[in-house]
Scaffold this active site. Structure first.
Site: not given
Ligand code: F6P
Length: 422
Positions: A222-223, A229, A274, A294, A360
């Site tokens: 990940r970044h 975050n 990022r 993402e 991501h």
């Molecule tokens: O929180 C960081 C992130 O990369 C968000 O931008 C994204 O919506 C999420 O994680 C994805 O993870 P999950 O599917 O568990 O919500």
């Protein structure tokens, strides 16, 4: 419970001499199609033989003039075929029949049985006469198989070569102009398609032309921690936090120390600031893919999990109930993410140099599931923490994994206080 099936059932039947990578191809195809959401299963006749007849048969057992051996092997081949047809009738979509199927007669038998049950057969033949590739296959797969457990490696290699010779005496390559087949010559150097119709078989060609057996690491990360975050905010396009900056520096040091001498490396990022900032000490111009952006949280982009739960309880409840299929309003689901990553996977398969993918959480879960053969619906719960490099090295039948945590020394992130994600 019957599987859910989107398309008519299809059987893919492997063809080829021993040690031509049939099982490697069968598993790769199965992994790819399963990841894309098509229930796929491999039926390996060798496993039936080992289970019912015992693993350690001498090469003479495979001699086509050995009537007893021939009859026993035919029995195993038919048992696997029957199980395969039963599985397709229960709702399976793609079954891969992994056997040598090395004579016209045997292929006819397979085709007739499948036809009786309305299952079309596409043959996939692997032809390879390059002794270095064959030797590597024998070393990396056959000598490690239960067929040669506790046997001296030189003895085992000699016996296996004798086994190959038995098959060579009767082998008839695919040449039926009426049959539906894909012929792979010299590990993807040349591919021949004959009477390939239908959506699924046609999707296999891009995967098969990108086959190679060069060992190289794929690094997923990940970044570094972003400003969002720190605040627990989903999506957006924020910059790295100071801790994220520190990770970008550690990542560059780590990757440079791991890179084999003289090796060039490919760096892929998403189009988000990022990930590009995380690559900055490695390259000025990473290849930035939209496919690596993402998961699109749609109307929830820019919110925290707590805000979603409080302001949009329906969204929260629906996502908790089926996180894999749930599509954010005006956004995406994990299932959607997998579909958009398909071209990227084909490109990744093609690369023979080390590749560093900086992306991501959700996108990396989907890539990781493909590379490590996890069922796609497990994606949403796979662990892809911040500040950790996941090193995956594809091997003959799987993937070696090592994780390298590179936690910044700057103070702990407030992000770690956020509740577990939806
Ligand atoms: O929180 C960081 C992130 O990369 C968000 O931008 C994204 O919506 C999420 O994680 C994805 O993870 P999950 O599917 O568990 O919500």
């Amino acid at each position: 419970m019957p599987h859910q099936r989107d398309a008519a059932p299809t059987a893919l039947a492997m063809v080829g001499l021993p040690a031509r990578g049939k099982t490697y191809i069968a598993r790769k195809v199965a992994r790819y199609l399963s990841w894309l959401g098509h229930p796929t299963r491999v039926f390996n006749v060798g496993s039936y033989r080992r289970e019912h007849l015992g693993a350690q048969q001498p090469n003479s057992f495979f001699d086509p003039d050995n009537a007893e051996g021939k009859q026993a092997l035919l029995g195993m081949a038919m048992a696997a075929l029957d199980d395969m047809i039963a599985w397709l009738e229960e709702g399976g979509e793609v079954a891969i029949y992994d056997a040598t199927n090395s004579t016209r007669l045997r292929r006819q038998l397979v085709q007739e049985r499948c036809k009786k049950h309305g299952v079309p057969v596409v043959f996939i033949e692997s032809i390879c006469d390059d002794p270095t590739v064959i030797d590597a296959t024998v070393r990396e797969t056959k000598l490690l198989s239960p067929d040669y457990a506790l046997v001296d490696p030189d003895e085992a290699a000699k016996d296996f070569r004798a086994r190959i010779a038995h098959y060579e005496r009767v082998y008839e390559p695919l040449d039926d102009p009426e049959a539906s087949y894909i012929k792979i010559i010299d590990v993807g150097r040349k591919i021949e398609l004959n009477r390939i119709r239908g959506y699924l078989p046609a999707r296999l060609a891009p995967l098969l032309i990108n086959l190679h057996i060069t060992r190289r690491p794929i690094w997923l990360t990940r970044h570094g921690e972003s400003v969002f975050n720190q605040l627990g905010i989903l999506g957006g396009d924020s910059d790295l936090s100071p801790r994220g900056e520190e990770y970008a520096r550690s990542l560059a040091r780590f990757v440079n120390s791991q890179l084999p001498r003289e090796a060039s490396m490919i760096v892929w990022t998403s189009t988000m600031r990022r990930t590009i900032q995380t690559a900055q000490h490695l390259t000025r111009k990473p290849r930035a893919w939209r496919a690596l952006d993402e998961i699109d949280a749609g109307i929830c982009d820019g919110m925290t999990y707590e805000q979603i739960e409080a302001d949009m309880p329906d969204v929260h409840t629906a996502r908790v109930a089926d996180k894999f299929r749930y599509r954010y309003p005006r956004g995406e689901s994990y299932e959607d993410v997998i579909q958009r990553l398909d071209p990227l996977i084909l490109n990744l398969e093609r690369q023979e140099s080390p590749v560093l993918v900086i992306a991501h959480q959700a996108v990396l879960r989907a890539l990781y599931a493909y590379l490590t053969d996890h069922p796609p619906n497990e994606c949403p719960s796979l662990s892809i923490p911040l500040h950790t490099v996941i090193q995956l090295t594809p091997t003959a039948y799987g993937c070696e994994e090592k994780r390298f945590p590179l936690e910044p020394v700057l103070g702990p992130s407030p992000a770690s206080n956020h509740p577990p994600p939806l």
